[in-house]
Design a protein around this motif. Structure first.
Motif, mmCIF file in Angstrom:
data_model
loop_
_atom_site.group_PDB
_atom_site.id
_atom_site.type_symbol
_atom_site.label_atom_id
_atom_site.label_comp_id
_atom_site.label_asym_id
_atom_site.label_seq_id
_atom_site.Cartn_x
_atom_site.Cartn_y
_atom_site.Cartn_z
ATOM 1 N N LEU A 237 0.828 -1.206 0.000
ATOM 2 C CA LEU A 237 0.000 0.000 0.000
ATOM 3 C C LEU A 237 0.862 1.257 0.000
ATOM 4 O O LEU A 237 0.453 2.300 -0.487
ATOM 5 N N ALA A 238 2.038 1.165 0.583
ATOM 6 C CA ALA A 238 2.938 2.313 0.631
ATOM 7 C C ALA A 238 4.051 2.208 -0.404
ATOM 8 O O ALA A 238 5.007 2.972 -0.369
ATOM 9 N N GLY A 239 3.946 1.258 -1.315
ATOM 10 C CA GLY A 239 4.965 1.113 -2.344
ATOM 11 C C GLY A 239 6.237 0.476 -1.844
ATOM 12 O O GLY A 239 7.308 0.709 -2.394
ATOM 13 N N GLY A 240 6.130 -0.355 -0.810
ATOM 14 C CA GLY A 240 7.321 -0.962 -0.234
ATOM 15 C C GLY A 240 7.388 -2.455 -0.440
ATOM 16 O O GLY A 240 6.560 -3.055 -1.122
ATOM 17 N N LEU A 258 10.163 0.753 3.164
ATOM 18 C CA LEU A 258 9.098 1.659 2.742
ATOM 19 C C LEU A 258 9.703 2.963 2.238
ATOM 20 O O LEU A 258 10.761 3.388 2.704
ATOM 21 N N PRO A 259 9.022 3.640 1.319
ATOM 22 C CA PRO A 259 9.467 4.976 0.918
ATOM 23 C C PRO A 259 9.115 5.982 2.019
ATOM 24 O O PRO A 259 8.293 5.706 2.884
ATOM 25 N N TYR A 260 9.742 7.156 2.005
ATOM 26 C CA TYR A 260 9.356 8.193 2.950
ATOM 27 C C TYR A 260 8.014 8.812 2.568
ATOM 28 O O TYR A 260 7.282 9.283 3.423
ATOM 29 N N GLY A 323 12.671 6.986 -2.689
ATOM 30 C CA GLY A 323 12.277 5.676 -2.192
ATOM 31 C C GLY A 323 11.074 5.095 -2.904
ATOM 32 O O GLY A 323 10.465 4.133 -2.430
ATOM 33 N N TRP A 324 10.691 5.659 -4.047
ATOM 34 C CA TRP A 324 9.530 5.149 -4.789
ATOM 35 C C TRP A 324 9.884 3.906 -5.594
ATOM 36 O O TRP A 324 8.996 3.214 -6.082
#
Length: 327
Positions: A237-240, A258-260, A323-324
């Protein structure tokens, strides 16, 4: 003889510095002056989670930093009734958090809700004081002056949010702010109190290590109410990325990268971006994804707009830096 209490001066003092910790300390000091109370505490309310956290105290140990259900103690009483509450004998209150031997436990207590836009966001509790009707009215006005600082800090650091959820947190690296979505995902990974969590702030993104000796993977349909039926889906959900493993001497170890900030891309754009990173041409991407070259060009255009980049290489570099894209 102590100087006479003046409500206007006390409110101005509390409101004069909107950093949360100094505000709460001054609020408790003026509460003591106003009511003659020997001890007090301020708790921050998280109604969505049904809990509150002891955020400040004076004169007694109120289990600072711990969280409790919203139906416990004087804070729970004020939250439930949505108004100031005077408790004639705090020692007889079910769920009170002062030690049985604490002198502040004997006698009355007042619990004052602090509001913001119709919601109770905190409760100021004074112990063993004098609580005449006029004093309670003044205490309500004084307590409300802390609302701005509480709201201003309502996006706490990630470590603070995880501690609020009951985790024991260690940080490494230079702390950086994270987006609300990433913070929600991180808190979801620490859904039960008592976990050990290490937060590692890396250049390319955030790493969470969650340890629990007795945990099992989350089961059931969307147990956290976030559209995820597993830890892996929650992380995505957070692109991690996420891995779960059993480590001897550690129990279950959940490693989440996880990305920031949450990635702004659609699933198709994220797939195109990953293939751009691999160095594929538009035609090769089109062939691999079963799309036309023109559609791929559209996706690349959207990626460049969202990254603010002028070319595909810069878009990949920007996405890596935020971090994407996993490093």
């Amino acid at each position: 003889m102590p100087p006479q209490f003046r409500l206007d001066e006390a409110v101005a003092d509390v409101y004069g510095d909107l950093r949360l910790a100094p505000v709460l300390r001054r609020l408790l000091r003026h509460t003591g002056r106003l009511t003659g109370s020997s001890a007090g505490s301020v708790s921050l309310v998280d109604a969505s989670q049904g809990i509150y956290m002891k955020a400040a105290e004076f004169g007694a140990s109120c289990r600072l930093g711990q969280t409790f259900p919203l139906d416990e103690g004087a804070t729970g009483r004020a939250f439930d009734r949505r108004r100031p509450v005077v408790i004639p004998d705090y020692g007889r209150l079910p769920g009170g958090h002062l030690a049985a031997t604490d002198p502040a436990r004997r006698g009355p207590a007042a619990a004052i809700p602090i509001w913001w836009r119709g919601d109770v966001i905190a409760v100021n509790v004074a112990f063993a004081g004098g609580f005449a009707a006029r004093d309670v009215d003044d205490l309500e006005a004084l307590s409300q002056s802390a609302a701005a600082a509480i709201i201003r800090s309502s996006r706490p650091s990630l470590a603070g949010r995880l501690r609020f959820a009951g985790a024991r947190v260690t940080e490494a690296g230079v702390a950086r702010p994270v987006s609300p979505q990433v913070a929600r995902v991180a808190a979801g990974l620490v859904a039960r109190p008592g976990l050990r969590v290490a937060i590692v702030y890396r250049r390319e993104g955030l790493r969470l290590l969650v340890q629990d000796e007795n945990s099992r993977p989350l089961e059931g349909v969307d147990p956290l109410g976030m559209g995820a039926e597993s830890w892996e889906e929650l992380s995505r959900l957070a692109g991690g990325e996420l891995s779960v493993e059993h480590v001897r001497g550690w129990g279950m170890l959940v490693r989440a990268d996880l990305p920031y900030e949450e990635a702004p891309f659609t699933p198709r754009e994220a797939e195109v971006l990953e293939l751009l990173r691999q160095g594929l041409t538009y035609r090769e991407i089109a062939s691999q994804m079963g799309l036309s070259t023109k559609t791929v060009e559209k996706h690349v255009g959207a990626i460049m707009r969202k990254t603010g980049a002028s070319n595909r290489t810069a878009a990949v570099v920007t996405a890596l830096g935020k971090g994407w894209l996993p490093a």
